[in-house]
Motif scaffolding. Structure first.
Motif, PDB file in Angstrom:
ATOM      1  N   GLU A 170     -16.604 118.747  35.095  1.00 57.33           N
ATOM      2  CA  GLU A 170     -15.529 119.608  35.610  1.00 57.33           C
ATOM      3  C   GLU A 170     -15.555 119.761  37.117  1.00 57.33           C
ATOM      4  O   GLU A 170     -14.601 120.260  37.700  1.00 57.33           O
ATOM      5  CB  GLU A 170     -15.575 120.989  34.937  1.00 57.33           C
ATOM      6  CG  GLU A 170     -16.718 121.873  35.362  1.00 57.33           C
ATOM      7  CD  GLU A 170     -18.030 121.600  34.639  1.00 57.33           C
ATOM      8  OE1 GLU A 170     -18.996 122.340  34.906  1.00 57.33           O
ATOM      9  OE2 GLU A 170     -18.099 120.669  33.818  1.00 57.33           O
ATOM     10  N   ASN A 171     -16.632 119.326  37.770  1.00 57.10           N
ATOM     11  CA  ASN A 171     -16.742 119.417  39.232  1.00 57.10           C
ATOM     12  C   ASN A 171     -16.462 118.086  39.927  1.00 57.10           C
ATOM     13  O   ASN A 171     -16.724 117.954  41.124  1.00 57.10           O
ATOM     14  CB  ASN A 171     -18.140 119.896  39.633  1.00 57.10           C
ATOM     15  CG  ASN A 171     -18.252 121.404  39.662  1.00 57.10           C
ATOM     16  OD1 ASN A 171     -17.554 122.095  38.937  1.00 57.10           O
ATOM     17  ND2 ASN A 171     -19.132 121.912  40.484  1.00 57.10           N
ATOM     18  N   GLU A 172     -15.948 117.113  39.213  1.00 59.01           N
ATOM     19  CA  GLU A 172     -15.663 115.818  39.830  1.00 59.01           C
ATOM     20  C   GLU A 172     -14.717 116.004  41.021  1.00 59.01           C
ATOM     21  O   GLU A 172     -13.705 116.689  40.917  1.00 59.01           O
ATOM     22  CB  GLU A 172     -15.026 114.873  38.816  1.00 59.01           C
ATOM     23  CG  GLU A 172     -14.902 113.465  39.321  1.00 59.01           C
ATOM     24  CD  GLU A 172     -14.442 112.498  38.250  1.00 59.01           C
ATOM     25  OE1 GLU A 172     -13.891 111.454  38.628  1.00 59.01           O
ATOM     26  OE2 GLU A 172     -14.635 112.782  37.059  1.00 59.01           O
ATOM     27  N   PHE A 183      -9.698 122.834  45.842  1.00 62.59           N
ATOM     28  CA  PHE A 183     -10.383 122.096  44.785  1.00 62.59           C
ATOM     29  C   PHE A 183      -9.534 122.147  43.520  1.00 62.59           C
ATOM     30  O   PHE A 183      -9.148 123.228  43.079  1.00 62.59           O
ATOM     31  CB  PHE A 183     -11.774 122.687  44.528  1.00 62.59           C
ATOM     32  CG  PHE A 183     -12.526 122.007  43.432  1.00 62.59           C
ATOM     33  CD1 PHE A 183     -12.916 120.682  43.568  1.00 62.59           C
ATOM     34  CD2 PHE A 183     -12.817 122.669  42.255  1.00 62.59           C
ATOM     35  CE1 PHE A 183     -13.596 120.032  42.551  1.00 62.59           C
ATOM     36  CE2 PHE A 183     -13.504 122.031  41.234  1.00 62.59           C
ATOM     37  CZ  PHE A 183     -13.889 120.712  41.381  1.00 62.59           C
ATOM     38  N   LEU A 184      -9.230 120.975  42.970  1.00 64.62           N
ATOM     39  CA  LEU A 184      -8.391 120.866  41.775  1.00 64.62           C
ATOM     40  C   LEU A 184      -7.080 121.630  41.931  1.00 64.62           C
ATOM     41  O   LEU A 184      -6.628 122.320  41.022  1.00 64.62           O
ATOM     42  CB  LEU A 184      -9.139 121.356  40.532  1.00 64.62           C
ATOM     43  CG  LEU A 184     -10.416 120.618  40.165  1.00 64.62           C
ATOM     44  CD1 LEU A 184     -11.058 121.249  38.937  1.00 64.62           C
ATOM     45  CD2 LEU A 184     -10.138 119.137  39.917  1.00 64.62           C
ATOM     46  N   ASP A 185      -6.496 121.528  43.111  1.00 59.13           N
ATOM     47  CA  ASP A 185      -5.231 122.184  43.448  1.00 59.13           C
ATOM     48  C   ASP A 185      -5.312 123.714  43.501  1.00 59.13           C
ATOM     49  O   ASP A 185      -4.287 124.393  43.549  1.00 59.13           O
ATOM     50  CB  ASP A 185      -4.104 121.755  42.506  1.00 59.13           C
ATOM     51  CG  ASP A 185      -3.763 120.282  42.650  1.00 59.13           C
ATOM     52  OD1 ASP A 185      -3.873 119.754  43.777  1.00 59.13           O
ATOM     53  OD2 ASP A 185      -3.398 119.649  41.643  1.00 59.13           O
TER      54      ASP A 185
END
Length: 121
Positions: free
Chosen positions: A64-66, A5-7
């Motif tokens: 922030e959880n997109e 998640f998000l790298d």
């Protein structure tokens, strides 16, 4: 289970909200620079007033959880079919998702949920 998640490379950490619903947090595996094993990366779920089945979660997929639903589907944590639900005073869009068999086994084993088939309030 492993989730990217998000790298960030993450492990799933299962818990229970006070009302008995399943909670999911993503914590760092420690593989990424500047992270430590177990460091919180994101809380994937939200605790809402929606009535859901024992093996369902409400996933926060905004702000922030997109991209959270996509990451959880790719990792095999939730099934790809989901229902959009609106939560909170501003009607934030979230996803009502069903856990996969593998996630269900991990979540129920780690949280000692023993009420199979019972809907949660």
């Amino acid at each position: 289970m492993k989730v990217t998640f998000l790298d960030f490379h993450c492990d799933t950490q299962w818990e229970i909200y006070r009302n008995g619903k399943v909670a999911l947090q993503l914590v760092a595996t420690g593989e990424d620079p500047d992270t430590h094993p177990g460091e919180p990366i994101a809380t994937a779920t939200v605790n809402t007033e929606h009535r859901i089945d024992l093996d369902e979660v409400i996933v926060k997929d905004y702000s922030e959880n997109e991209g959270m639903v996509q990451a959880l589907v790719a990792a095999g944590v939730v099934q790809p079919e989901f229902t959009v639900v609106y939560v909170g005073d501003y009607g934030a869009q979230c996803a009502r998702c069903r856990l996969t068999d593998e996630a269900r086994k991990e979540a129920f084993g780690l949280t000692a949920l023993a009420r199979e088939g019972q809907a949660l309030a």
